[in-house]
Design a protein around this motif. Structure first.
Motif, PDB file in Angstrom:
ATOM      1  N   GLN A  54       0.882  -0.695   0.379  1.00  0.00           N
ATOM      2  CA  GLN A  54       0.099  -0.272  -0.295  1.00  0.00           C
ATOM      3  C   GLN A  54       1.020   1.069  -0.034  1.00  0.00           C
ATOM      4  O   GLN A  54       0.816   2.268  -0.231  1.00  0.00           O
ATOM      5  CB  GLN A  54      -0.923   0.016   1.149  1.00  0.00           C
ATOM      6  N   GLU A  55       1.852   1.155   0.620  1.00  0.00           N
ATOM      7  CA  GLU A  55       3.227   2.404   0.777  1.00  0.00           C
ATOM      8  C   GLU A  55       3.568   2.610  -0.256  1.00  0.00           C
ATOM      9  O   GLU A  55       3.788   4.454  -1.124  1.00  0.00           O
ATOM     10  CB  GLU A  55       3.605   2.225   2.064  1.00  0.00           C
ATOM     11  N   GLU A  65       1.438   5.024  -3.501  1.00  0.00           N
ATOM     12  CA  GLU A  65       1.709   5.528  -2.890  1.00  0.00           C
ATOM     13  C   GLU A  65       2.367   6.330  -3.062  1.00  0.00           C
ATOM     14  O   GLU A  65       2.206   7.812  -3.522  1.00  0.00           O
ATOM     15  CB  GLU A  65       0.512   5.658  -0.895  1.00  0.00           C
ATOM     16  N   ASP A  66       3.945   6.218  -2.286  1.00  0.00           N
ATOM     17  CA  ASP A  66       5.134   6.732  -2.571  1.00  0.00           C
ATOM     18  C   ASP A  66       5.394   7.212  -3.961  1.00  0.00           C
ATOM     19  O   ASP A  66       5.820   7.731  -4.621  1.00  0.00           O
ATOM     20  CB  ASP A  66       5.671   6.454  -1.782  1.00  0.00           C
ATOM     21  N   ASN A 101       3.295   6.389  -6.454  1.00  0.00           N
ATOM     22  CA  ASN A 101       2.034   6.752  -7.212  1.00  0.00           C
ATOM     23  C   ASN A 101       1.745   5.024  -8.516  1.00  0.00           C
ATOM     24  O   ASN A 101       0.987   5.554  -9.301  1.00  0.00           O
ATOM     25  CB  ASN A 101       1.949   8.778  -8.257  1.00  0.00           C
TER      26      ASN A 101
END
Length: 113
Positions: free
Chosen positions: A105-106, A109-110, A112
């Motif tokens: 998940q991270e 997000e990090d 994109n």
């Protein structure tokens, strides 16, 4: 950024080449969650050989991204390798699966993705 994983080893390996780091992040997302799902099913079904093979395959990436669960993954791997029928590794598996989920998940997000 980088709460559930670390990029220190990757940055060193990549000599800070951002395209290479991005490619490794994409590869992580393509392979590790899928391998984690295979590992989960293999352990649940007491498929020792597949558990060993999958955990062994995951080790370098888990180590490179420094998820902090390498020793837990090794315990699951050894459970499969040595067919430790008297041992329950479900708690170790849960730790690994949670770490993979959090890191995935991270990373999404990090980067994109």
């Amino acid at each position: 950024m980088e709460q559930h994983y670390k990029l220190d080893k990757i940055k060193e390996l990549a000599d800070n080449d951002q395209d290479f780091i991005m490619a490794l992040a994409q590869t992580f997302l393509e392979e590790v969650p899928a391998d984690a799902a295979i590992l989960k099913e293999a352990v649940e079904n007491k498929n020792y050989k597949l558990s060993y093979q999958t955990a062994h395959k995951m080790k370098p990436t888990i180590d490179m991204f420094e998820l902090g669960v390498l020793n837990d993954l090794i315990e699951v791997q050894d459970w499969g390798k040595f067919e430790q029928t008297d041992k329950d590794v479900s708690d170790k598996l849960a730790i690994v699966l949670t770490a993979v989920d959090n890191a995935s998940q991270e990373i999404k997000e990090d980067f994109n993705l």
